[in-house]
Scaffold this active site. Structure first.
Site, short mmCIF file in Angstrom:
data_model
loop_
_atom_site.label_atom_id
_atom_site.label_comp_id
_atom_site.label_asym_id
_atom_site.label_seq_id
_atom_site.Cartn_x
_atom_site.Cartn_y
_atom_site.Cartn_z
N SER A 1 -8.30 87.18 83.35
CA SER A 1 -9.32 88.22 83.47
C SER A 1 -10.44 88.01 82.47
O SER A 1 -10.29 87.33 81.46
CB SER A 1 -8.69 89.60 83.28
N LYS A 2 -11.56 88.59 82.80
CA LYS A 2 -12.79 88.38 82.04
C LYS A 2 -12.63 88.79 80.58
O LYS A 2 -13.26 88.21 79.70
CB LYS A 2 -13.90 89.22 82.69
N ARG A 3 -11.79 89.76 80.35
CA ARG A 3 -11.60 90.24 78.99
C ARG A 3 -11.10 89.13 78.05
O ARG A 3 -11.34 89.14 76.87
CB ARG A 3 -10.61 91.41 78.97
#
Ligand code: GLU
Length: 492
Positions: free
Chosen positions: A260-262
């Protein structure tokens, strides 16, 4: 297989996730393998997620990756255009089409109007949660007659349209990667097909579009697997043939969670920015979730097209391993010509302020040799400035080992020999650079390691590095003499 038509159907959320690129790659490989068509459709029915410029971005990323779009949304002269006989290919332009089929489902009794307010649905969900049940619509509006519904709509009441699922029916479909999958309709929700704003939900739109666009194989992420029975039932309700499904395992990070982008880089743009080559990224991604019969790991696009086999798609998620990606990419970095490498690395070089295009034009040979010199040690383009660093950094002995070399017994002889020979030379040609150390050997009487290591340490401050004769040529006479002078301060 005849007339294979596959599609990549992203939502324009602003960037292309590498998991999305992998889905696109598998679709593309399948299309090319079967002489079929690869379509790009934009699924933008969730207007809250729309991001300006996102479609252009998606197409740019796909094109960069080498996935040529045959039909649907594409770019021409910098403009987003649509090509093909099944358009429009952007869902927000197809609202009347969805409405027609929603009406058909209402008429045939496969769908119903639902007037439940958000408040009621929220309460219902809460109650179900408290009772430990799976939150699901309770079917209250199934009892509203068509006549009453029409009246309520005329009175301006808000409504959605829901799928009317049959009771207790097993819905089955074949997944080419996972076999037969069966779910009982009692486990499923009366899915909303059309929202109160008149937009279809993903589920309605995807079925209508895949059918009308003649899609034969649906290759998509496994997150859609739980929705597939609803889609299959919709095909049946509309009297349409169900396409073949192939669901792909997730692309996971090293903790086996969804990438995920996080956690950092996930978009194709990010990887492009780090200087991965499209061939490297596509080659590596193809192996996350699919494996060939033998152990081959380096695949050109053509080889992938030949080898790809949906039966060999993994059932569980594949870990995205940046080290492995680097390794695959380094293979493609080595295949570049020096001119290609220079051309591609130029943005990174200029950003680092090392040299400019004008510098290259003045002395192309010098920069070509520079690229040849550093090429083998590179995983990606962004490493080029650092790899060129030995030419530009202020000379400094950074390594313990290099220091040791300069304190060695042979160091003064080697350095003096170098100074003597260089003093008699004009600028050094590549050919002369190749012979220089042999000359030093002659006049100093030092050879082998004792010769080369102090020379390298003196010229680069390091004991490892590229071919010494290239370094000599690239540094040039004046810079070498300067560095030799400095090196003397390290003598024992
Ligand atoms: N729009 C969906 C997505 O963004 C496509 C799902 C499908 O391929 O059916 O992933």
């Amino acid at each position: 297989m005849d007339n294979v038509r596959v599609r990549f159907a992203p939502s324009p959320t602003g960037y292309l996730h590498i998991g999305g690129l992998r889905t696109a790659v598998y679709n593309y490989l399948y299309a090319r393998q079967h002489n079929g068509k690869f379509l790009l459709r934009i699924e933008d029915t969730d207007r809250t997620r729309f991001v300006e410029g996102a479609i252009e971005n998606l197409i740019r990323s796909l094109t960069w990756a080498g996935l040529e779009i045959d039909e649907g949304v594409m770019m021409e002269n910098g403009e987003v255009v649509e090509k093909g006989d099944c358009g429009p290919y952007i869902q927000s332009k197809r609202l009347d089409i969805y409405k027609k089929y929603v009406d058909q489902l209402l008429e045939s009794g496969h769908a119903y109007y639902c007037f439940c307010t958000k408040e009621r649905l929220d309460n219902l969900r809460e109650e179900q949660k408290i009772k430990g049940k799976v939150p699901r619509y309770d079917g209250l509006c199934r009892g509203v007659s068509m006549e009453e519904a029409k009246k309520r709509i005329a009175n301006g009441e808000d409504y959605v349209v829901r799928l009317k699922l049959p009771h207790d029916r097993d819905i089955s479909f074949e997944d080419e990667a996972r076999g037969t999958i069966t779910i009982n309709s009692n486990e499923m929700d009366d899915q909303v097909l059309m929202k109160s704003d008149g937009f279809p939900t993903y589920h309605m739109a995807v079925v209508v579009d895949d059918h009308l666009m003649g899609i034969t194989h649906i290759i998509r992420g496994e997150e859609w697997l739980p929705s597939t029975p609803k889609h299959v039932y919709l095909y049946e309700a509309l009297g349409w043939e169900v396409p073949t499904y192939i669901h792909l395992p997730g692309v996971l990070n090293s903790d086996h969670k969804k990438l995920s982008k996080r956690q950092g880089d996930v978009s194709v743009e990010d990887f492009r920015g780090h200087g991965y080559l499209p061939e490297g990224l596509v080659n590596y991604l193809a192996l996350v979730g699919w494996s060939p019969e033998d152990n081959q790991e380096i695949f050109s696009m053509d080889e992938l097209i030949k080898a790809f086999d949906t039966k060999r798609i993994a059932k569980t998620g594949g870990v995205f391993d940046v080290k492995k990606l680097d390794w695959v990419n380094s293979h493609y970095m080595k295949e570049l010509s020096a001119d290609e490498l220079l051309d591609m690395a130029m943005p990174y070089i200029e950003k680092a302020g090392l040299f400019t295009k004008e510098d290259v034009e003045k002395n192309p040979e010098h920069y070509r040799v520079l690229m040849e010199t550093i090429q083998d040690g590179l995983d990606r383009l962004e490493q080029v400035p650092e790899a060129c660093g030995f030419l530009y950094d202020d000379y400094e002995v950074t390594e313990e080992a290099a220091l040791e070399q300069l304190k060695s017994e042979s160091a003064p002889k080697v350095i003096e020999g170098l100074q003597e020979i260089l003093g008699e030379m004009d600028e050094i040609t590549l050919e002369e650079a190749g012979k220089l150390m042999k000359q030093v050997q002659k006049i100093s009487g030092v050879k082998g390691k004792n010769l080369y290591m102090p020379a390298r340490a003196a010229m680069t401050g390091n004991v490892h590095g590229p071919e010494l004769s290239n370094i000599i040529y690239l540094l040039g006479k004046d810079e070498i003499l300067k560095r030799l002078e400095k090196a003397k301060s390290y003598f024992a």
